[in-house]
Enzyme design. Structure first.
Site, PDB file in Angstrom:
ATOM      1  N   THR A 138      69.179  43.602  48.317  1.00  0.00           N
ATOM      2  CA  THR A 138      69.606  44.971  48.011  1.00  0.00           C
ATOM      3  C   THR A 138      70.880  45.008  47.169  1.00  0.00           C
ATOM      4  OG1 THR A 138      70.550  46.920  49.101  1.00  0.00           O
ATOM      5  CG2 THR A 138      70.705  44.897  50.316  1.00  0.00           C
ATOM      6  N   ASP A 139      71.096  46.140  46.511  1.00  0.00           N
ATOM      7  CA  ASP A 139      72.351  46.342  45.773  1.00  0.00           C
ATOM      8  C   ASP A 139      73.540  46.539  46.727  1.00  0.00           C
ATOM      9  OD1 ASP A 139      71.669  48.898  46.715  1.00  0.00           O
ATOM     10  OD2 ASP A 139      71.792  49.884  44.750  1.00  0.00           O
ATOM     11  N   GLU A 140      73.245  46.838  48.005  1.00  0.00           N
ATOM     12  CA  GLU A 140      74.334  47.201  48.927  1.00  0.00           C
ATOM     13  C   GLU A 140      75.251  46.017  49.237  1.00  0.00           C
ATOM     14  OE1 GLU A 140      73.239  49.938  52.033  1.00  0.00           O
ATOM     15  OE2 GLU A 140      71.489  50.608  50.909  1.00  0.00           O
ATOM     16  N   TYR A 164      74.389  46.495  57.968  1.00  0.00           N
ATOM     17  CA  TYR A 164      73.146  46.188  57.226  1.00  0.00           C
ATOM     18  C   TYR A 164      73.472  45.348  55.992  1.00  0.00           C
ATOM     19  CZ  TYR A 164      69.486  46.875  53.711  1.00  0.00           C
ATOM     20  OH  TYR A 164      68.546  46.668  52.727  1.00  0.00           O
ATOM     21  N   LYS A 168      72.450  41.435  55.120  1.00  0.00           N
ATOM     22  CA  LYS A 168      71.674  41.054  53.925  1.00  0.00           C
ATOM     23  C   LYS A 168      72.494  40.077  53.071  1.00  0.00           C
ATOM     24  CE  LYS A 168      68.159  42.290  52.670  1.00  0.00           C
ATOM     25  NZ  LYS A 168      66.752  41.838  52.951  1.00  0.00           N
TER      26      LYS A 168
HETATM   27  P1  NAD Z   1      61.128  48.682  56.188  1.00  0.00           P
HETATM   28  O1  NAD Z   1      62.161  48.885  57.246  1.00  0.00           O
HETATM   29  O2  NAD Z   1      60.276  49.842  55.754  1.00  0.00           O
HETATM   30  O3  NAD Z   1      60.108  47.538  56.645  1.00  0.00           O
HETATM   31  C1  NAD Z   1      60.533  46.342  57.251  1.00  0.00           C
HETATM   32  C2  NAD Z   1      59.295  45.608  57.749  1.00  0.00           C
HETATM   33  O4  NAD Z   1      59.737  44.365  58.339  1.00  0.00           O
HETATM   34  C3  NAD Z   1      58.525  46.375  58.839  1.00  0.00           C
HETATM   35  O5  NAD Z   1      57.147  46.316  58.583  1.00  0.00           O
HETATM   36  C4  NAD Z   1      58.887  45.623  60.114  1.00  0.00           C
HETATM   37  O6  NAD Z   1      57.862  45.686  61.110  1.00  0.00           O
HETATM   38  C5  NAD Z   1      59.090  44.210  59.595  1.00  0.00           C
HETATM   39  N1  NAD Z   1      59.952  43.394  60.477  1.00  0.00           N
HETATM   40  C6  NAD Z   1      61.162  43.745  60.997  1.00  0.00           C
HETATM   41  N2  NAD Z   1      61.634  42.747  61.752  1.00  0.00           N
HETATM   42  C7  NAD Z   1      60.728  41.729  61.691  1.00  0.00           C
HETATM   43  C8  NAD Z   1      60.663  40.420  62.262  1.00  0.00           C
HETATM   44  N3  NAD Z   1      61.639  39.961  63.043  1.00  0.00           N
HETATM   45  N4  NAD Z   1      59.594  39.656  61.970  1.00  0.00           N
HETATM   46  C9  NAD Z   1      58.588  40.120  61.170  1.00  0.00           C
HETATM   47  N5  NAD Z   1      58.596  41.351  60.625  1.00  0.00           N
HETATM   48  C10 NAD Z   1      59.645  42.144  60.872  1.00  0.00           C
HETATM   49  O7  NAD Z   1      61.899  48.044  54.965  1.00  0.00           O
HETATM   50  P2  NAD Z   1      61.710  48.287  53.395  1.00  0.00           P
HETATM   51  O8  NAD Z   1      62.432  49.502  53.012  1.00  0.00           O
HETATM   52  O9  NAD Z   1      60.291  48.117  53.049  1.00  0.00           O
HETATM   53  O10 NAD Z   1      62.542  47.046  52.823  1.00  0.00           O
HETATM   54  C11 NAD Z   1      61.933  45.780  52.630  1.00  0.00           C
HETATM   55  C12 NAD Z   1      62.973  44.798  52.113  1.00  0.00           C
HETATM   56  O11 NAD Z   1      63.510  45.281  50.889  1.00  0.00           O
HETATM   57  C13 NAD Z   1      64.152  44.584  53.049  1.00  0.00           C
HETATM   58  O12 NAD Z   1      64.490  43.226  53.023  1.00  0.00           O
HETATM   59  C14 NAD Z   1      65.249  45.456  52.446  1.00  0.00           C
HETATM   60  O13 NAD Z   1      66.521  44.924  52.748  1.00  0.00           O
HETATM   61  C15 NAD Z   1      64.931  45.350  50.977  1.00  0.00           C
HETATM   62  N6  NAD Z   1      65.341  46.491  50.150  1.00  0.00           N
HETATM   63  C16 NAD Z   1      64.993  47.771  50.506  1.00  0.00           C
HETATM   64  C17 NAD Z   1      65.355  48.834  49.692  1.00  0.00           C
HETATM   65  C18 NAD Z   1      64.956  50.255  50.020  1.00  0.00           C
HETATM   66  O14 NAD Z   1      65.390  51.185  49.329  1.00  0.00           O
HETATM   67  N7  NAD Z   1      64.123  50.500  51.002  1.00  0.00           N
HETATM   68  C19 NAD Z   1      66.082  48.599  48.517  1.00  0.00           C
HETATM   69  C20 NAD Z   1      66.431  47.274  48.190  1.00  0.00           C
HETATM   70  C21 NAD Z   1      66.035  46.236  49.014  1.00  0.00           C
HETATM   71  P1  TYD Z   2      69.348  56.204  52.921  1.00  0.00           P
HETATM   72  O1  TYD Z   2      67.998  56.726  52.494  1.00  0.00           O
HETATM   73  O2  TYD Z   2      69.590  55.969  54.379  1.00  0.00           O
HETATM   74  O3  TYD Z   2      69.602  54.877  52.077  1.00  0.00           O
HETATM   75  P2  TYD Z   2      70.964  53.988  51.902  1.00  0.00           P
HETATM   76  O4  TYD Z   2      71.934  54.380  52.949  1.00  0.00           O
HETATM   77  O5  TYD Z   2      70.434  52.604  52.107  1.00  0.00           O
HETATM   78  O6  TYD Z   2      71.438  54.266  50.518  1.00  0.00           O
HETATM   79  O7  TYD Z   2      70.453  57.206  52.416  1.00  0.00           O
HETATM   80  C1  TYD Z   2      70.571  57.529  51.039  1.00  0.00           C
HETATM   81  C2  TYD Z   2      71.791  58.418  50.880  1.00  0.00           C
HETATM   82  O8  TYD Z   2      71.536  59.655  51.542  1.00  0.00           O
HETATM   83  C3  TYD Z   2      73.046  57.842  51.524  1.00  0.00           C
HETATM   84  O9  TYD Z   2      74.161  58.178  50.697  1.00  0.00           O
HETATM   85  C4  TYD Z   2      73.129  58.583  52.854  1.00  0.00           C
HETATM   86  C5  TYD Z   2      72.517  59.930  52.542  1.00  0.00           C
HETATM   87  N1  TYD Z   2      71.826  60.600  53.678  1.00  0.00           N
HETATM   88  C6  TYD Z   2      72.118  61.933  53.986  1.00  0.00           C
HETATM   89  O10 TYD Z   2      72.975  62.582  53.345  1.00  0.00           O
HETATM   90  N2  TYD Z   2      71.454  62.526  55.015  1.00  0.00           N
HETATM   91  C7  TYD Z   2      70.521  61.870  55.746  1.00  0.00           C
HETATM   92  O11 TYD Z   2      69.960  62.472  56.706  1.00  0.00           O
HETATM   93  C8  TYD Z   2      70.222  60.516  55.419  1.00  0.00           C
HETATM   94  C9  TYD Z   2      69.195  59.726  56.198  1.00  0.00           C
HETATM   95  C10 TYD Z   2      70.894  59.920  54.359  1.00  0.00           C
END
Ligand code: NAD
Ligand code: TYD
Length: 362
Positions: A138-140, A164, A168
């Site tokens: 992630t960018d975070e 988080y 990561k």
């Molecule tokens: P998500 O929370 O929707 O899904 C996570 C999945 O991992 C779920 O299916 C869960 O059951 C599985 N999981 C959790 N713990 C586990 C374990 N111990 N063993 C096996 N499976 C397990 O997450 P997402 O949003 O799809 O993100 C996927 C990846 O991409 C993550 O690594 C996240 O850090 C990264 N990422 C997400 C975003 C975003 O905006 N969602 C952006 C950048 C990077």
């Molecule tokens: P989120 O979707 O949780 O992603 P991330 O924290 O990983 O960027 O949140 C996106 C942005 O929205 C973040 O600045 C927090 C804000 N946010 C709200 O303002 N209200 C909400 O109920 C949630 C879940 C997030």
């Protein structure tokens, strides 16, 4: 990896990005997928129901921290790559229960790397050279930006601010070390905020779509001016395929949507789309549902990604614009009420009650 026709092991393929990745991988006619997912609250095996009966798809419910299971799956299926999505992914939950993030994101990634190293060491020279461990991050990990700071690049120093992001970052460092110390062909991708179908409705965009549809308050944290860079999930999946095909071991690639938006602008755009697609005669515009609530502790102000390296070296760029992607996403949630009902379990409702009870309206 050598050929996209090889088998891959995907972790977390029942989550948001993982499901989209597996579905698009199969749609494109690539090789078999073994999907290892624990099915936590965020995982939903039914996301993959379009693959029912497809011989190329195997689902295994299990934990990435289970070394024996991971080792057995690798030796049984002989994948040409591991694509590692599994993680705890929600910042607000990491503030409430950081320990689960350390376990899954750090310990889980470590376990996968160790098992991958043992499996890889037993391969032929050619297979060792072609193998890839693609670590999805992630960018975070880079921390937060001021309004006029340049976007994060691959050389920006890590400065994670939430549990988080820190977990990561720890996993990224382990992945890096396994390349440098052991030569395991690791590639890491760091991506900005994704949105699209199958995102669990605890995250900003699906939460706001569903609350707007149901006429509930729209809880915007702080002043709503925090900025995120948004990428449509299909574009992220395409970037991952590019990195698998042509990414260089030991390298990291930043992936972004070139779509920075303040949260308040995202939420008002959602209100307008829901008003358009589900008009309510006589009712006030959904924008009136916006409620500013207590801020997230340590809330990062702005993220922005410089994705010029992956554009230059691998020829990837996002295809979907934010406005068209958001429109598609709103429509998907409005048309998939059954999916929404199936994921909004009792545990989900408890989380929502807990997270928002503590944020009195400002
Ligand atoms: P998500 O929370 O929707 O899904 C996570 C999945 O991992 C779920 O299916 C869960 O059951 C599985 N999981 C959790 N713990 C586990 C374990 N111990 N063993 C096996 N499976 C397990 O997450 P997402 O949003 O799809 O993100 C996927 C990846 O991409 C993550 O690594 C996240 O850090 C990264 N990422 C997400 C975003 C975003 O905006 N969602 C952006 C950048 C990077
Ligand atoms: P989120 O979707 O949780 O992603 P991330 O924290 O990983 O960027 O949140 C996106 C942005 O929205 C973040 O600045 C927090 C804000 N946010 C709200 O303002 N209200 C909400 O109920 C949630 C879940 C997030």
């Amino acid at each position: 990896m050598k050929h996209m026709s090889e088998t891959i092991l995907v972790t977390g393929g029942a989550g948001f990005i993982g499901s989209n990745f597996v579905l698009s991988w199969m749609r494109e006619g690539n090789g078999a997928v073994v999907n290892l997912d624990l099915l936590t609250y965020a995982g939903n095996a039914a996301n993959l129901s379009p693959l029912d009966g497809d011989q190329r798809y195997t689902f295994v419910r299990g934990d990435i921290c289970d070394a024996e299971l991971v080792g057995w799956l690798l030796s049984k299926h002989q994948p040409g790559a591991i694509v590692h999505f599994a993680a705890e992914s929600h910042v607000d939950r990491s503030i409430v229960s950081p320990g689960e993030f350390v376990r899954t994101n750090v310990q889980g990634t470590f376990t996968l790397l160790e098992q991958a190293r043992a499996y890889w060491a037993g391969q032929s020279d050619a297979d060792r050279a072609a193998f890839r461990f693609l670590h999805v991050s992630t960018d975070e990990v880079y921390g937060t930006l001021g309004p006029s700071d340049p976007a994060f690049s691959e050389t920006t120093a890590y400065a994670p601010n939430s549990p988080y992001a820190a977990s990561k970052a720890g996993s990224d460092h382990l992945a890096r070390a396994y390349f440098h110390t052991f030569g395991l062909p690791v590639v890491t991708t760091n991506c900005s905020n994704n949105y699209g179908p199958y995102q669990f409705p605890e995250k900003l965009i699906p939460l706001m779509i569903l609350n707007a549809l149901e006429g509930k308050p729209l809880p915007v944290y702080g002043d709503g001016q925090n900025v995120r860079d948004w990428l449509y999930v299909e574009d992220h999946c395409a970037a991952i395929r590019k990195v698998l095909e042509a990414g260089k071991p030991g390298e990291t690639y930043n992936i972004g949507g070139m779509s920075e938006r303040a949260n308040i602008d995202v939420v008002t755009a959602i209100c307008d789309l829901v008003d358009e697609m589900r008009p309510r005669s006589g009712a006030e515009p959904r924008r009136k549902l916006i409620t500013f609530v207590g801020d997230r502790p340590g809330h990062d102000r702005r993220y922005a990604m410089d994705a010029s390296k992956i554009a230059r070296e691998l020829g990837w760029k996002p295809e979907e614009g934010f406005e068209s992607g958001l429109r598609k996403t709103v429509r998907w949630y409005l048309e998939h009420g059954d999916w929404v009902d199936s994921v909004r379990t009792g545990a989900y409702r408890e989380w929502i009650a807990k997270n928002y009870a503590e944020r009195a309206a400002l």
